[in-house]
Scaffold this motif. Sequence first.
Motif, mmCIF file in Angstrom:
data_model
loop_
_atom_site.group_PDB
_atom_site.id
_atom_site.type_symbol
_atom_site.label_atom_id
_atom_site.label_comp_id
_atom_site.label_asym_id
_atom_site.label_seq_id
_atom_site.Cartn_x
_atom_site.Cartn_y
_atom_site.Cartn_z
ATOM 1 N N ARG A 1 0.932 -1.024 0.013
ATOM 2 C CA ARG A 1 -0.327 0.332 -0.044
ATOM 3 C C ARG A 1 0.720 1.302 -0.401
ATOM 4 N N ALA A 2 1.952 1.178 0.792
ATOM 5 C CA ALA A 2 2.544 2.082 0.919
ATOM 6 C C ALA A 2 3.464 2.897 -0.216
ATOM 7 N N THR A 3 4.450 1.521 -0.849
ATOM 8 C CA THR A 3 4.409 1.517 -2.209
ATOM 9 C C THR A 3 3.951 2.185 -3.148
ATOM 10 N N LEU A 4 2.473 1.817 -3.198
ATOM 11 C CA LEU A 4 1.888 2.024 -4.374
ATOM 12 C C LEU A 4 1.203 3.498 -4.578
ATOM 13 N N ALA A 5 1.171 3.747 -3.145
ATOM 14 C CA ALA A 5 0.889 5.284 -3.337
ATOM 15 C C ALA A 5 1.465 6.357 -2.973
ATOM 16 N N ALA A 6 3.785 5.851 -2.630
ATOM 17 C CA ALA A 6 4.595 6.506 -3.001
ATOM 18 C C ALA A 6 4.759 6.516 -5.064
ATOM 19 N N GLY A 7 4.328 5.249 -5.481
ATOM 20 C CA GLY A 7 4.733 5.638 -6.807
ATOM 21 C C GLY A 7 3.283 6.540 -7.570
ATOM 22 N N VAL A 8 2.656 6.502 -7.294
ATOM 23 C CA VAL A 8 1.610 7.744 -7.513
ATOM 24 C C VAL A 8 1.849 8.832 -7.285
ATOM 25 N N SER A 9 2.309 9.154 -5.818
ATOM 26 C CA SER A 9 2.959 10.546 -6.140
ATOM 27 C C SER A 9 3.441 10.914 -6.392
#
Length: 504
Positions: free
Chosen positions: A412-420
């Motif tokens: 979840r953190a990785t996905l959010a960071a990638g989108v950001s």
Amino acid sequence: MVARFASAVITTVVPLVLARAMPIEEYGTYKQLFLIGVTLTSVLAFGVPQSLYYFLPRTDHGRPYIIHVLVLLAGAGAVAAGLVLLATPWIGELFSAPRLPEYRYALATYAGFFLAAGPLESLFTSQGRTGLAAVNYLVWDTLRAAAMTVPILLGLGLHATMWSVAALMVVRTLATWAMAVTAAPGPWWNRPALRAQLAYALPFGAAMAISVPQHSLHQWVVSAHFDPALFAIYTVGCFQLPIVDLLYTPTTEVLMVHVGELERAGRLADAVGLFRDAAARLAFVFVPTCAFLIAAAPAFIEAIFGPRFLPAVPLFRVSTLAVLFGCFPLDGLLRARGETRAILLSYVVKAAITVPLVLLLVETVGLMGGVVSWLVAEALGKILLVGRLPRALQLESPRQLLGLVPFRNGLRATLAAGVSVAAMLVWDRLIAGHFMSLPHTFFWRLFPVGSDAGVFTLAYVMVLHAQGIRVLRVLSLLRRQRLVAPPVLPAQPDPGEAAEASVL
């Protein structure tokens, strides 16, 4: 905790100011001088100040323990000063820095009295006087920052800076001795107590003697292969934000406390879930931090250090990957189970592998080889600690180690960071050229990196919220962890090296 945060801000600002105010070669010389000083003072302290945390709370007659520490550290300071005077000319040749010996008397004074004044904050903290320790911590760090920056800003040069900070250490030593000798009752000397202190401190000192040189070896090798100007570029490439230590250390300490409580209650198996929860909370902070710094590295380096240091961007991107290691507080888990020998063994193995690896990669790859060798050594250290966990947690199968990893929240953190990161890059494309006309000074160059940080943070919070994760809840949990943490030990000369060395 407040003192630790404020001190981290103060000590982080110092190299940023000096990097902009000094010629790049002189800045490289400054970093070389303190590389020598930090290495010597960290090793020669040999765990002696930390003995106060163990002995003073256990006695009503603490004066001999305090006097022992003062005398031992004064002797260590004399040794440090002598080594600086003898070795600096040779180190100057090794570092291709012919001007380095010019500073040896100031550096010897600084290193010697830095050690002699070392136990001030630990003395008050070990007596439960944490407020007074925090005040001293902030006052002396602020004065040291001023002593290091004001002479440079006044145009007086590095010589004036070195003597300014050396004089401050003399004053701090006098203050330390004046306050320490009357801090507790008891006799002035006690041989059995001295033997007990040394028996306690020597294992910690052995770990320091291995850990500190191993951790800084890549800087020594790079400095020996390149001139001070390139070494200045390299140190900027290895720059680490203090946020890792500020969250990692108290989270680790709270984890240790809770693991001990679980063990006492006969629920050691629950430590796996406890660790996974702590790792998940850290991941929600460290994963986006790593992603942002890698993506925004050019704007970040130019804003903080100035355009002269833009060649450090590739090095900085690689070294920033080490932030991800902070998601796994393995050392705290092993310390809570009394596995300090395993930690010491990991230091020994890391050192044995680091030496040939650094020499080979720096010789063949150059500056990037130094960063990569350091990163590989840190990863190896984590792997070695993982290998001890099945025994420490009494796991029936090594496959149960997978339960320690917060796969779901990490993704979840990785996905959010990638989108950001994607949102930030789109933002940069939309505003391309709008910041080019701004002056290349510290204040104005904060606007590009500040806008990137704002877009990244907004996107990260929104994506987490869409996944059902409330950022404020995560941060509040981390805040509560810090508030119930045991007192944090005073920081050593370099915040990055001290965090690793404190595992024993």
